[in-house]
Design a protein around this motif. Structure first.
Motif, PDB file in Angstrom:
ATOM      1  N   GLY A   5      -5.265   6.109 -18.478  1.00  0.00           N
ATOM      2  CA  GLY A   5      -5.296   7.280 -17.097  1.00  0.00           C
ATOM      3  C   GLY A   5      -5.373   6.042 -15.782  1.00  0.00           C
ATOM      4  N   ALA A   6      -5.153   5.284 -15.875  1.00  0.00           N
ATOM      5  CA  ALA A   6      -5.234   4.223 -15.025  1.00  0.00           C
ATOM      6  C   ALA A   6      -4.264   4.621 -13.436  1.00  0.00           C
ATOM      7  N   GLY A   7      -3.184   3.965 -14.286  1.00  0.00           N
ATOM      8  CA  GLY A   7      -1.484   4.251 -14.025  1.00  0.00           C
ATOM      9  C   GLY A   7      -0.970   2.537 -13.709  1.00  0.00           C
ATOM     10  N   LYS A   8      -1.283   2.501 -15.045  1.00  0.00           N
ATOM     11  CA  LYS A   8      -1.439   0.950 -15.170  1.00  0.00           C
ATOM     12  C   LYS A   8       0.782   1.061 -15.487  1.00  0.00           C
ATOM     13  N   SER A   9       0.374   2.057 -16.954  1.00  0.00           N
ATOM     14  CA  SER A   9       2.439   2.287 -16.890  1.00  0.00           C
ATOM     15  C   SER A   9       2.808   2.826 -15.462  1.00  0.00           C
ATOM     16  N   THR A  10       2.724   3.502 -15.249  1.00  0.00           N
ATOM     17  CA  THR A  10       3.222   4.535 -13.978  1.00  0.00           C
ATOM     18  C   THR A  10       4.289   3.141 -13.027  1.00  0.00           C
ATOM     19  N   LYS A  18       1.120  -1.529  -0.196  1.00  0.00           N
ATOM     20  CA  LYS A  18       0.073  -0.399  -0.176  1.00  0.00           C
ATOM     21  C   LYS A  18       0.630   1.384  -0.538  1.00  0.00           C
ATOM     22  N   ASN A  19       0.445   2.498  -0.400  1.00  0.00           N
ATOM     23  CA  ASN A  19       1.019   3.735  -0.052  1.00  0.00           C
ATOM     24  C   ASN A  19       1.933   3.974  -1.131  1.00  0.00           C
ATOM     25  N   ILE A  20       1.769   2.783  -2.103  1.00  0.00           N
ATOM     26  CA  ILE A  20       2.773   4.344  -3.130  1.00  0.00           C
ATOM     27  C   ILE A  20       2.352   5.170  -3.908  1.00  0.00           C
ATOM     28  N   ARG A  21       3.262   6.279  -3.846  1.00  0.00           N
ATOM     29  CA  ARG A  21       2.203   7.324  -4.672  1.00  0.00           C
ATOM     30  C   ARG A  21       4.192   8.057  -5.310  1.00  0.00           C
ATOM     31  N   LEU A  51      10.459  -0.242 -12.097  1.00  0.00           N
ATOM     32  CA  LEU A  51      11.825  -0.662 -13.017  1.00  0.00           C
ATOM     33  C   LEU A  51      12.417   0.258 -12.652  1.00  0.00           C
ATOM     34  N   GLY A  52      12.365   1.463 -11.723  1.00  0.00           N
ATOM     35  CA  GLY A  52      13.186   2.443 -10.944  1.00  0.00           C
ATOM     36  C   GLY A  52      13.660   3.653 -12.135  1.00  0.00           C
ATOM     37  N   LEU A  53      12.377   3.305 -13.301  1.00  0.00           N
ATOM     38  CA  LEU A  53      11.705   4.431 -14.003  1.00  0.00           C
ATOM     39  C   LEU A  53      12.153   5.661 -13.348  1.00  0.00           C
ATOM     40  N   THR A  54      10.310   5.884 -12.844  1.00  0.00           N
ATOM     41  CA  THR A  54       9.534   6.821 -12.073  1.00  0.00           C
ATOM     42  C   THR A  54       9.853   7.080 -10.048  1.00  0.00           C
ATOM     43  N   LYS A  55      10.145   7.707 -10.166  1.00  0.00           N
ATOM     44  CA  LYS A  55      10.658   7.710  -8.953  1.00  0.00           C
ATOM     45  C   LYS A  55       8.878   8.424  -7.446  1.00  0.00           C
ATOM     46  N   PRO A  56       8.647   7.366  -6.843  1.00  0.00           N
ATOM     47  CA  PRO A  56       7.662   7.702  -6.072  1.00  0.00           C
ATOM     48  C   PRO A  56       7.842   9.013  -5.432  1.00  0.00           C
ATOM     49  N   SER A  57       6.720   9.902  -5.172  1.00  0.00           N
ATOM     50  CA  SER A  57       7.202  10.937  -3.886  1.00  0.00           C
ATOM     51  C   SER A  57       6.637  10.565  -2.259  1.00  0.00           C
ATOM     52  N   LYS A  58       6.291   9.228  -2.402  1.00  0.00           N
ATOM     53  CA  LYS A  58       6.117   8.423  -0.978  1.00  0.00           C
ATOM     54  C   LYS A  58       5.911   7.267  -1.470  1.00  0.00           C
ATOM     55  N   GLY A  74       0.985  17.415 -13.668  1.00  0.00           N
ATOM     56  CA  GLY A  74      -0.596  18.715 -13.047  1.00  0.00           C
ATOM     57  C   GLY A  74      -1.048  18.377 -12.234  1.00  0.00           C
ATOM     58  N   LYS A  75      -1.818  18.013 -11.884  1.00  0.00           N
ATOM     59  CA  LYS A  75      -2.834  18.758 -10.470  1.00  0.00           C
ATOM     60  C   LYS A  75      -3.255  17.059 -10.330  1.00  0.00           C
ATOM     61  N   VAL A  76      -3.020  15.115 -10.774  1.00  0.00           N
ATOM     62  CA  VAL A  76      -3.130  14.220 -11.465  1.00  0.00           C
ATOM     63  C   VAL A  76      -2.308  13.698 -10.761  1.00  0.00           C
ATOM     64  N   CYS A  77      -2.727  12.940  -9.375  1.00  0.00           N
ATOM     65  CA  CYS A  77      -1.566  12.018  -8.933  1.00  0.00           C
ATOM     66  C   CYS A  77      -1.665  10.173  -9.499  1.00  0.00           C
ATOM     67  N   ALA A  78      -0.611  10.667 -10.254  1.00  0.00           N
ATOM     68  CA  ALA A  78      -1.133   8.744 -11.174  1.00  0.00           C
ATOM     69  C   ALA A  78      -1.826   7.797 -10.171  1.00  0.00           C
TER      70      ALA A  78
END
Length: 266
Positions: free
Chosen positions: A61-66, A28-31, A72-79, A36-40
């Motif tokens: 836009g559901a967050g699958k690719s993110t 849980k709780n990966i962010r 895979l370490g290509l996008t760093k979670p903010s939380k 913009g104003k959307v949390c993926a």
């Protein structure tokens, strides 16, 4: 809630290739950073059992690719954080030899040949170039086709090349984002057989797709995601036992997060 870690495959023992005993777990709780104003991604929690094909489906836009990019370490979670084989992907020794991925087959250099891409990867990963022919053959590309420039490839051929690149090091896990895009009927049938052979050899597959009919034929279980969080999961055998198809289940579970629902509710 306190932020929790997104974990991945437990570190396997020193056992033969494709015979590891881990599983992919997202807690849980990966962010992720806002677009913009959307949390993926808001909240993810699911497992991908070893030796299985697990589908990942949801509206655009559901967050699958993110989610895949975070693993895979290509996008760093903010939380929270993402880990694979019990550690951060970037800390794995030669991670590309253990995890094969296809995230966007269309973004291959059009001026290079398919073979040159594979040769470069083999050199970087320390893989014998003799394995290239096997990877090409496994993915339905001829030697002559591999010598053509990628700019002349159809999208289906680019998908096959991307998969050949992913399987070149004989990985334990495949993470595939829409791998059947651009494939014709014969290609889709081939992909289905290929993924089944891969899991029967001990590998594990985590893939997304909008082709629910094919997902129902390929996957052992499916995770549904909407608005950056898990909204349902089901095993295909349970669906069949209940006399339901995946499309019916998908529409039931995603009704509240579909684009039509958003429009209708203003």
């Amino acid at each position: 809630n306190q932020d929790q870690e997104v974990t991945g495959l437990d570190e396997p023992r020193a056992i033969p290739q494709k015979s590891w005993t881990g599983r992919l777990t997202v807690q849980k709780n990966i962010r992720t950073p806002y677009y913009g104003k959307v949390c993926a991604i808001r909240d993810m929690s699911f497992e991908v059992p070893q030796g299985s094909v697990t589908g990942f489906v949801g509206p655009n836009g559901a967050g699958k690719s993110t989610t895949m990019r975070c693993i895979l370490g290509l996008t760093k979670p903010s939380k929270g954080s993402a880990s694979v084989f019990g550690t951060d992907y970037s800390k794995l020794q030669n991670p590309a030899r253990r995890i094969g991925s296809v995230l966007d087959a269309s973004k291959q250099h059009p001026g290079r040949t398919g073979r040159s891409i594979l040769l470069a990867a083999a050199d970087v990963l320390g893989i014998a170039s003799s394995k290239i022919e096997f990877a090409l053959e496994s993915c339905g590309l001829t030697s002559a086709e591999s010598r053509r420039r990628i700019g002349t490839y159809s999208l289906g051929m680019r998908q096959r090349l991307a998969l050949a690149l992913a399987i070149l090091p004989e990985p334990e896990l495949l993470i595939l984002d829409e791998p059947m895009n651009g494939l014709d009927l014969e290609g889709i049938h081939w992909m289905r057989s290929f993924l089944r052979d891969f899991t029967q050899a001990g590998g594990t597959v985590f893939l997304s797709s909008h082709l629910l009919g094919e997902m129902e034929k390929i996957a052992d279980s499916v995770v549904l995601v909407g608005k950056g969080q898990i909204i349902g999961s089901v095993s295909i055998s349970d669906l069949k036992g209940a006399g339901k198809g995946l499309e019916e289940f998908y529409l039931e579970q995603t009704a509240s997060v579909s684009r039509g629902s958003v429009v209708n509710n203003g």
